[in-house]
Design a protein around this motif. Structure first.
Motif, PDB file in Angstrom:
ATOM      1  N   LEU A 128      -1.461  -0.999  -4.020  1.00 44.28           N
ATOM      2  CA  LEU A 128      -2.683  -0.307  -3.635  1.00 44.28           C
ATOM      3  C   LEU A 128      -2.336   1.138  -3.332  1.00 44.28           C
ATOM      4  O   LEU A 128      -1.410   1.394  -2.550  1.00 44.28           O
ATOM      5  CB  LEU A 128      -3.317  -0.962  -2.402  1.00 44.28           C
ATOM      6  N   THR A 129      -3.032   2.078  -3.924  1.00 41.71           N
ATOM      7  CA  THR A 129      -2.728   3.485  -3.670  1.00 41.71           C
ATOM      8  C   THR A 129      -3.935   4.189  -3.059  1.00 41.71           C
ATOM      9  O   THR A 129      -5.072   3.963  -3.463  1.00 41.71           O
ATOM     10  CB  THR A 129      -2.312   4.212  -4.958  1.00 41.71           C
ATOM     11  N   VAL A 130      -3.662   5.034  -2.073  1.00 38.25           N
ATOM     12  CA  VAL A 130      -4.685   5.857  -1.424  1.00 38.25           C
ATOM     13  C   VAL A 130      -4.135   7.276  -1.333  1.00 38.25           C
ATOM     14  O   VAL A 130      -3.106   7.505  -0.691  1.00 38.25           O
ATOM     15  CB  VAL A 130      -5.034   5.340  -0.013  1.00 38.25           C
ATOM     16  N   LYS A 131      -4.796   8.206  -1.990  1.00 34.89           N
ATOM     17  CA  LYS A 131      -4.325   9.597  -2.009  1.00 34.89           C
ATOM     18  C   LYS A 131      -5.386  10.520  -1.425  1.00 34.89           C
ATOM     19  O   LYS A 131      -6.499  10.617  -1.946  1.00 34.89           O
ATOM     20  CB  LYS A 131      -4.003  10.025  -3.447  1.00 34.89           C
ATOM     21  N   ILE A 180       0.840  -1.200   0.000  1.00 35.27           N
ATOM     22  CA  ILE A 180       0.000   0.000   0.000  1.00 35.27           C
ATOM     23  C   ILE A 180       0.872   1.246   0.000  1.00 35.27           C
ATOM     24  O   ILE A 180       1.871   1.337   0.719  1.00 35.27           O
ATOM     25  CB  ILE A 180      -0.974   0.011   1.206  1.00 35.27           C
ATOM     26  N   GLN A 181       0.491   2.186  -0.847  1.00 37.30           N
ATOM     27  CA  GLN A 181       1.181   3.474  -0.947  1.00 37.30           C
ATOM     28  C   GLN A 181       0.187   4.567  -0.571  1.00 37.30           C
ATOM     29  O   GLN A 181      -0.854   4.722  -1.219  1.00 37.30           O
ATOM     30  CB  GLN A 181       1.690   3.680  -2.377  1.00 37.30           C
ATOM     31  N   ILE A 182       0.496   5.307   0.472  1.00 38.73           N
ATOM     32  CA  ILE A 182      -0.420   6.322   0.999  1.00 38.73           C
ATOM     33  C   ILE A 182       0.170   7.708   0.766  1.00 38.73           C
ATOM     34  O   ILE A 182       1.357   7.936   1.006  1.00 38.73           O
ATOM     35  CB  ILE A 182      -0.654   6.106   2.505  1.00 38.73           C
ATOM     36  N   GLU A 183      -0.642   8.630   0.303  1.00 39.21           N
ATOM     37  CA  GLU A 183      -0.216  10.014   0.088  1.00 39.21           C
ATOM     38  C   GLU A 183      -1.215  10.972   0.734  1.00 39.21           C
ATOM     39  O   GLU A 183      -2.411  10.692   0.788  1.00 39.21           O
ATOM     40  CB  GLU A 183      -0.135  10.342  -1.405  1.00 39.21           C
ATOM     41  N   SER A 205     -14.790   9.359  -1.811  1.00 33.46           N
ATOM     42  CA  SER A 205     -13.821   8.561  -2.561  1.00 33.46           C
ATOM     43  C   SER A 205     -14.493   7.814  -3.704  1.00 33.46           C
ATOM     44  O   SER A 205     -15.691   7.503  -3.655  1.00 33.46           O
ATOM     45  CB  SER A 205     -13.149   7.549  -1.622  1.00 33.46           C
ATOM     46  N   ASN A 206     -13.700   7.536  -4.740  1.00 27.85           N
ATOM     47  CA  ASN A 206     -14.152   6.546  -5.718  1.00 27.85           C
ATOM     48  C   ASN A 206     -14.194   5.184  -5.026  1.00 27.85           C
ATOM     49  O   ASN A 206     -13.627   5.010  -3.946  1.00 27.85           O
ATOM     50  CB  ASN A 206     -13.235   6.535  -6.939  1.00 27.85           C
ATOM     51  N   HIS A 207     -14.866   4.233  -5.644  1.00 30.03           N
ATOM     52  CA  HIS A 207     -15.190   2.977  -4.949  1.00 30.03           C
ATOM     53  C   HIS A 207     -14.774   1.799  -5.820  1.00 30.03           C
ATOM     54  O   HIS A 207     -15.093   1.774  -7.011  1.00 30.03           O
ATOM     55  CB  HIS A 207     -16.703   2.944  -4.700  1.00 30.03           C
ATOM     56  N   GLN A 208     -14.070   0.810  -5.234  1.00 25.12           N
ATOM     57  CA  GLN A 208     -13.618  -0.324  -6.032  1.00 25.12           C
ATOM     58  C   GLN A 208     -14.033  -1.680  -5.463  1.00 25.12           C
ATOM     59  O   GLN A 208     -14.186  -2.636  -6.214  1.00 25.12           O
ATOM     60  CB  GLN A 208     -12.094  -0.264  -6.218  1.00 25.12           C
ATOM     61  N   VAL A 268      -8.664   9.498  -3.638  1.00 21.51           N
ATOM     62  CA  VAL A 268      -8.589   8.708  -4.866  1.00 21.51           C
ATOM     63  C   VAL A 268      -7.843   7.415  -4.550  1.00 21.51           C
ATOM     64  O   VAL A 268      -6.731   7.447  -4.014  1.00 21.51           O
ATOM     65  CB  VAL A 268      -7.862   9.467  -5.989  1.00 21.51           C
ATOM     66  N   ILE A 269      -8.471   6.280  -4.859  1.00 23.77           N
ATOM     67  CA  ILE A 269      -7.848   4.984  -4.598  1.00 23.77           C
ATOM     68  C   ILE A 269      -7.658   4.226  -5.910  1.00 23.77           C
ATOM     69  O   ILE A 269      -8.347   4.488  -6.899  1.00 23.77           O
ATOM     70  CB  ILE A 269      -8.692   4.123  -3.631  1.00 23.77           C
TER      71      ILE A 269
END
Length: 267
Positions: A231-234, A58-61, A78-81, A209-210
């Motif tokens: 996995l990215t979470v901004k 996971i990459q968090i910004e 947030s967008n949803h996946q 934005v994920i």
């Protein structure tokens, strides 16, 4: 954003509430014990931690945008996946931020004292399907009846008039995560109800934005689909919303902020 004094609820009479310094008898606006919720969030956190840090990466910004937020009246859009993997990741990050971590979930000591004043909006039908969703629901779900979709099909039914009242109560108490498209399908339209909610309640609105969750997990977010996925979470800066903005203006700002403007090939 208007200031909203954080609400506090307890099972104790009001005159005894100051004695509960550990928050053992605290409850949320919906009557649920915060102590039980902390325990549930901690247990789910320990059980799912490796899904984000070992099985996947996971990459968090942008958590610096969360550090000085008030403890309530903050709406994360947030967008949803997936149904659950997205929300669980947010709860991990919120708890880590509470402990002073920035853009990381390492190490997971924050699960020893998780944040309880956090909620997420979910379709009631989703949260009734099995024991696992019911456990997740007890951890902070605000369940609503979707007027446009049920059981994976488009429907038309009466709008759940209690939805915004529930979200307003949760915002007075803490942070709320919502997925304004109301579906895991990419580039779906942002529901106008989100615009009305923002205009009426005037919370701090933090776009998120994920990415990668759809590749890593199944639609529910409970089973692995592809391991070693990034996995990215901004977290972006709070949106600037003017009192003069119409509901359509707010919807457009939200859609753009969560990067769900449909590209030409989708239109």
């Amino acid at each position: 954003m208007k200031y909203v004094k954080p609400t506090k609820f307890s099972y104790l009479p009001k005159f005894l509430m100051p004695l509960d310094v550990l928050g053992i008898f605290e409850r949320d606006p919906f009557g649920n014990s915060l102590l039980v919720r902390r325990m549930l969030i901690g247990i789910v956190g320990w059980l799912t931690y490796a899904r984000y840090t070992v099985v996947n990466r996971i990459q968090i910004e942008g958590t610096e945008n969360l550090e000085n937020l008030p403890i309530n009246n903050v709406l994360f859009l947030s967008n949803h996946q997936t149904y659950f993997a997205d929300v669980i990741a947010f709860f991990h990050i919120f708890c880590a931020v509470k402990w002073g971590f920035q853009n990381t979930m390492l190490p997971p000591v924050y699960l020893l004292g998780p944040r309880a004043r956090q909620y997420y909006v979910a379709a009631s039908e989703t949260m009734k399907k099995g024991i696992v969703p019911r456990i997740f629901s007890a951890g902070g779900a605000i369940t609503i009846e979707r007027s446009w979709r049920a059981e994976g099909r488009e429907v038309q039914r009466a709008v759940d008039t209690t939805a915004n009242d529930k979200i307003a109560k949760a915002l007075e108490h803490g942070w709320v995560v919502s997925f304004p498209q109301g579906t895991t399908s990419p580039y779906a339209p942002v529901r106008k109800g989100t615009g009305h909610l923002i205009k009426n309640i005037d919370p701090i609105v933090v776009p998120v934005v994920i990415n990668g969750f759809r590749r890593a997990f199944d639609k529910k977010g409970l089973r692995f689909k592809k391991r070693n996925t990034l996995l990215t979470v901004k977290f972006k800066e709070p949106l600037t919303i003017s009192p003069e903005d119409s509901v359509d203006d707010i919807v457009a700002k939200v859609r753009h902020a969560i990067e769900q403007d449909a590209p030409e090939w989708v239109k």
